[in-house]
Design an enzyme around this catalytic site. Sequence first.
Site, PDB file in Angstrom:
ATOM      1  CB  ALA A   1      38.802  43.284  30.548  1.00 22.63           C
TER       2      ALA A   1
ATOM      3  N   GLY B   1      35.503  41.850  34.346  1.00 21.95           N
ATOM      4  CA  GLY B   1      34.544  42.302  33.347  1.00 21.95           C
ATOM      5  C   GLY B   1      33.463  41.279  33.069  1.00 21.95           C
TER       6      GLY B   1
ATOM      7  CD  GLU C   1      37.899  44.011  38.204  1.00 20.39           C
ATOM      8  OE1 GLU C   1      37.024  43.927  37.318  1.00 20.39           O
ATOM      9  OE2 GLU C   1      37.721  43.593  39.375  1.00 20.39           O
TER      10      GLU C   1
ATOM     11  CD  GLU D   1      33.295  45.439  35.966  1.00 13.69           C
ATOM     12  OE1 GLU D   1      33.512  46.438  36.668  1.00 13.69           O
ATOM     13  OE2 GLU D   1      34.004  45.137  34.984  1.00 13.69           O
TER      14      GLU D   1
END
Length: 293
Positions: free
Chosen positions: A101, A144, A167, A147
């Site tokens: 992200a 992300g 993370e 994911e």
Amino acid sequence: MANIAKLFTVRAQTLVQAAARQPQVAIRFSSTSANWEFIKTEVTGEKKNVAVITLNRPKALNALCNGLMQELSTALKGYGKDSNIAAIVLTGSEKAFAAGADIKEMAPNTYSQCIQGNFLNDWTEVARTQKPIIAAVNGYALGGGCELAMMCDIIYAGEKAKFGQPEIALGTIPGAGGTQRLTRVVGKSKAMEMCLTGNMINAQEAEKVGLVSKVVPADQLVSEAIKLGEKIGTHSSLIVQLCKEAVNTAYETTLQEGLKFERRTFHATFSTADRKEGMQAFVEKRPANFKNE
């Protein structure tokens, strides 16, 4: 349990009936009409039935900012309605599928802003899309990015791809499926190791633990993913949709309820013209001519 089984049966029958009622009109999503800033789109394949969406923030290693995810969601909705598209390939650059992200964009968020703004809601379109999505992962797929790949239906990886959920090093945890989808795929122990340490795994290990289905040379990755999309496109898109939902249901319920859903969906295919055509073509030893009905 009986009520759940009944619900699954009705759900399968409703899917087939709804698809049968839809007029078979060729709706073409024009990707050129959109002025993308963070992605690139094209339609390819021998029959022009495979859409390719490329994440395009090279200077940021395809970090997943809000704008990128909104554009991705828009493109997926468009291709989802395009009756000419059989499958979608999602890819990045050779250096990075998506390195995570956009941390600079995310850092100022507060708890109340995340809740009231429904943070990460735009990410769910990938998992909701009914057509098969193939992630073609080269380079880094971290946080992300990992994911996002796991939201897709199939993952092909370049030989130098790396996957991870780092993370924990940022003082937070995965927020778009890293603790959930990863655990279902690789098991609790491996998921714990990856999420609690932030350690990456390479493409070969990812294939070994079942996270990816195939590892290919980096320069052949996208073409191999397109070939897979073309293969899927030789079948009835209606039945492909039903089969995809049946596989996904395995993640959402018990084995026995999943088996009931599978069997009822199998029974429901006997109300379709494509099931009749497929079996008749097999008996007559000829290629099937599916109408997606």
